[in-house]
Motif scaffolding. Structure first.
Motif, mmCIF file in Angstrom:
data_model
loop_
_atom_site.group_PDB
_atom_site.id
_atom_site.type_symbol
_atom_site.label_atom_id
_atom_site.label_comp_id
_atom_site.label_asym_id
_atom_site.label_seq_id
_atom_site.Cartn_x
_atom_site.Cartn_y
_atom_site.Cartn_z
ATOM 1 N N TYR A 130 0.837 -1.210 0.000
ATOM 2 C CA TYR A 130 0.000 0.000 0.000
ATOM 3 C C TYR A 130 0.872 1.260 0.000
ATOM 4 N N THR A 131 1.813 1.325 0.939
ATOM 5 C CA THR A 131 2.603 2.551 1.062
ATOM 6 C C THR A 131 3.602 2.725 -0.084
ATOM 7 N N SER A 132 4.115 1.621 -0.633
ATOM 8 C CA SER A 132 5.139 1.733 -1.682
ATOM 9 C C SER A 132 4.555 1.924 -3.076
ATOM 10 N N SER A 133 3.258 1.620 -3.244
ATOM 11 C CA SER A 133 2.672 1.672 -4.594
ATOM 12 C C SER A 133 1.617 2.764 -4.759
ATOM 13 N N TYR A 134 1.309 3.502 -3.701
ATOM 14 C CA TYR A 134 0.208 4.468 -3.767
ATOM 15 C C TYR A 134 0.437 5.521 -4.850
ATOM 16 N N THR A 135 1.626 6.091 -4.866
ATOM 17 C CA THR A 135 1.930 7.134 -5.856
ATOM 18 C C THR A 135 1.880 6.577 -7.270
ATOM 19 N N LEU A 136 2.455 5.395 -7.484
ATOM 20 C CA LEU A 136 2.444 4.771 -8.798
ATOM 21 C C LEU A 136 1.014 4.470 -9.245
ATOM 22 N N GLY A 137 0.181 4.031 -8.306
ATOM 23 C CA GLY A 137 -1.216 3.764 -8.631
ATOM 24 C C GLY A 137 -1.952 5.013 -9.072
ATOM 25 N N GLU A 138 -1.665 6.125 -8.423
ATOM 26 C CA GLU A 138 -2.281 7.398 -8.802
ATOM 27 C C GLU A 138 -1.830 7.835 -10.193
ATOM 28 N N LEU A 139 -0.545 7.685 -10.466
ATOM 29 C CA LEU A 139 0.002 8.132 -11.740
ATOM 30 C C LEU A 139 -0.456 7.265 -12.912
ATOM 31 N N ASP A 140 -0.451 5.947 -12.722
ATOM 32 C CA ASP A 140 -0.725 5.034 -13.833
ATOM 33 C C ASP A 140 -2.201 4.657 -13.963
ATOM 34 N N TYR A 141 -2.925 4.648 -12.843
ATOM 35 C CA TYR A 141 -4.316 4.165 -12.872
ATOM 36 C C TYR A 141 -5.310 5.155 -12.263
ATOM 37 N N GLY A 182 -4.834 5.327 -6.192
ATOM 38 C CA GLY A 182 -3.716 4.969 -5.321
ATOM 39 C C GLY A 182 -3.844 3.596 -4.695
ATOM 40 N N LEU A 183 -5.067 3.071 -4.660
ATOM 41 C CA LEU A 183 -5.297 1.764 -4.039
ATOM 42 C C LEU A 183 -5.245 0.610 -5.048
ATOM 43 N N HIS A 184 -4.894 0.911 -6.297
ATOM 44 C CA HIS A 184 -4.953 -0.110 -7.347
ATOM 45 C C HIS A 184 -4.166 -1.365 -6.985
ATOM 46 N N PHE A 202 -2.784 -2.200 -4.052
ATOM 47 C CA PHE A 202 -3.170 -2.751 -2.743
ATOM 48 C C PHE A 202 -4.411 -3.624 -2.853
ATOM 49 N N ARG A 203 -5.407 -3.165 -3.590
ATOM 50 C CA ARG A 203 -6.636 -3.947 -3.729
ATOM 51 C C ARG A 203 -6.380 -5.271 -4.426
ATOM 52 N N ARG A 204 -5.563 -5.251 -5.451
ATOM 53 C CA ARG A 204 -5.230 -6.494 -6.151
ATOM 54 C C ARG A 204 -4.470 -7.447 -5.229
ATOM 55 N N GLN A 205 -3.525 -6.894 -4.475
ATOM 56 C CA GLN A 205 -2.763 -7.747 -3.558
ATOM 57 C C GLN A 205 -3.664 -8.317 -2.468
ATOM 58 N N LEU A 206 -4.627 -7.537 -2.007
ATOM 59 C CA LEU A 206 -5.560 -8.006 -0.988
ATOM 60 C C LEU A 206 -6.392 -9.174 -1.510
ATOM 61 N N ILE A 207 -6.831 -9.078 -2.760
ATOM 62 C CA ILE A 207 -7.592 -10.178 -3.377
ATOM 63 C C ILE A 207 -6.734 -11.433 -3.453
ATOM 64 N N PHE A 208 -5.484 -11.262 -3.876
ATOM 65 C CA PHE A 208 -4.578 -12.412 -3.962
ATOM 66 C C PHE A 208 -4.310 -12.992 -2.575
ATOM 67 N N PHE A 209 -4.215 -12.126 -1.571
ATOM 68 C CA PHE A 209 -3.981 -12.594 -0.203
ATOM 69 C C PHE A 209 -5.151 -13.449 0.281
ATOM 70 N N ILE A 210 -6.360 -12.997 0.028
ATOM 71 C CA ILE A 210 -7.543 -13.764 0.440
ATOM 72 C C ILE A 210 -7.593 -15.099 -0.293
ATOM 73 N N ALA A 211 -7.319 -15.064 -1.613
ATOM 74 C CA ALA A 211 -7.279 -16.315 -2.386
ATOM 75 C C ALA A 211 -6.189 -17.242 -1.857
ATOM 76 N N GLY A 212 -5.043 -16.653 -1.505
ATOM 77 C CA GLY A 212 -3.947 -17.439 -0.959
ATOM 78 C C GLY A 212 -4.302 -18.085 0.366
ATOM 79 N N LEU A 213 -5.031 -17.354 1.213
ATOM 80 C CA LEU A 213 -5.467 -17.919 2.494
ATOM 81 C C LEU A 213 -6.347 -19.142 2.291
ATOM 82 N N VAL A 214 -7.277 -19.024 1.350
ATOM 83 C CA VAL A 214 -8.183 -20.147 1.065
ATOM 84 C C VAL A 214 -7.391 -21.352 0.574
ATOM 85 N N LEU A 215 -6.475 -21.117 -0.362
ATOM 86 C CA LEU A 215 -5.694 -22.212 -0.922
ATOM 87 C C LEU A 215 -4.692 -22.767 0.094
ATOM 88 N N MET A 216 -4.185 -21.933 0.997
ATOM 89 C CA MET A 216 -3.307 -22.416 2.055
ATOM 90 C C MET A 216 -4.070 -23.358 2.986
#
Length: 367
Positions: free
Chosen positions: A28-39, A42-44, A46-60
């Motif tokens: 979140y903190t390292s990608s916020y500026t890049l998310g604002e500039l490219d997309y 700022g949460l672009h 972080f939100r994707r990583q959060l989805i992957f984290f939830i999917a990873g928890l289920v698969l774990m």
């Protein structure tokens, strides 16, 4: 099942979850500026990583309860799937090119097959060498067959211009061979051969050779190959004991390339100082020691090699990444396990962790 769960290594689980949640915060903190500039969001990332984290928890959770015996029996088929996926990456209609490299495939969902291949290879190598002890005197029958498989897989990965993943996979498979009890003369021969081939592949491609040698003195080419590492040095030097504070990194504002992926540790040091890196390294040490402990507590060779393979899959990747960001090792594009942004890497690491947790629930059980 309840008895199995009681045997799960909850210290290991805690270290994995702590790293993953901490990784979410740092993405979140390292990608916020890049998310604002490219997309314009700022949460672009972080939100994707959060989805992957939830999917990873289920698969774990799922991989913590799968039949490891069945997975071992299926390992030859897993290798065939691995080869097929790696071939699909090289297919023009399906392969996806990012940053000049073709390492992803689009099958409705874009993912990096080489990350999946690592788990499949660990299962295959662990199963094969756990059943071949009586043949270890013979290189031809006791050692060679999985190496042929490795050569095919490594060739396909190298075709994707991915020397870093090839070296990582070589180190993982090499660790399993060493722990299996293969004769020392065979191990020494494999180390010499593997090192020579890795050096050859690095040398014959100018961009690989330049990337490997640039870490020796990045300041010789600050506008080229040395720029990323020099920027990482600035982040590290700015960190001190407590860092500049969460969210206050300057280098992530367009100065440090891949700040939320391969070089996220540089941002951690800049914002949280020595305290931040101590937390991360401490979690990896917990995973290392608990993984070795789990391997020592099972009396089944397949489970033991599987536990060690997964443990060193995580630790070797962490060492490669931390070595690159600190200038101790060449930059290879390997992400920091559980922490760096990257859906395939995070999900696969959590699946691998689930298998390690699975083994921890089988203490003193043999099949």
């Amino acid at each position: 099942m309840i008895e199995r769960v009681k045997k799960f290594d909850f210290i290991l689980i805690s270290a994995i979850l702590l790293l993953s949640i901490f990784g979410l915060i740092m993405v979140y903190t390292s990608s916020y500026t890049l998310g604002e500039l490219d997309y314009n969001n700022g949460l672009h990332f972080f939100r994707r990583q959060l989805i992957f984290f939830i999917a990873g928890l289920v698969l774990m959770f799922i991989s913590s309860f799968v039949s490891l015996k069945f997975a071992g029996k299926m390992s030859p088929w897993l290798i065939l799937i691995s080869i097929l996926l790696l071939v699909l990456v090289l297919t023009p209609q399906l392969g996806v090119v990012r940053n000049g490299s073709r390492r992803w495939v689009n099958l409705g969902v874009v993912f990096q097959p080489s990350e999946i291949v690592k788990i499949f290879m660990v299962i295959y190598f662990a199963k094969f060498y756990s059943k071949r002890k009586e043949y270890f005197n013979s290189f031809l029958y006791g050692v060679l067959p999985p190496l042929i498989v490795f050569a095919v897989v490594a060739t396909l990965i190298m075709s994707q211009s991915d020397l870093g993943t090839t070296i990582h996979l070589l180190a993982i498979c090499g660790a399993i061979i060493i722990f299996s009890g293969v004769k020392v003369r065979h191990i020494l021969g494999l180390i010499i051969t593997g090192g020579a081939l890795a050096g050859l592949f690095a040398y014959i491609e100018p961009y690989r050779f330049q990337r490997i040698t640039s870490f020796l003195n990045p300041f010789d080419d600050l506008q080229g190959a040395g720029y990323q590492l020099a920027s990482s040095y600035v982040s590290i030097a700015s960190g001190g004991l407590f860092g500049a504070g969460l969210g206050n990194s300057v280098q992530k504002l367009g100065y440090l390339p891949e700040a939320h992926t391969d070089f996220i540790m540089s941002v951690i040091v800049e914002e949280l100082g020595i305290i931040g890196i101590t937390l991360v390294v401490g979690c990896y040490l917990v995973i290392l020691f608990r993984g070795i402990k789990i391997a020592n507590e099972v009396n089944n060779d397949y489970y033991r090699l599987l536990a060690l393979g997964i443990t060193f899959q995580i630790i070797i990747q962490a060492v490669i990444n931390l070595g690159a960001m600190s200038g101790l090792l060449p930059i290879t594009g390997i992400p920091l396990p559980f922490v760096s942004y990257g859906g395939t890497s995070l999900v696969i690491m959590m699946v691998a962790s689930g298998l390690l947790i699975n083994v921890s629930g089988r203490k003193k059980i043999s099949e």
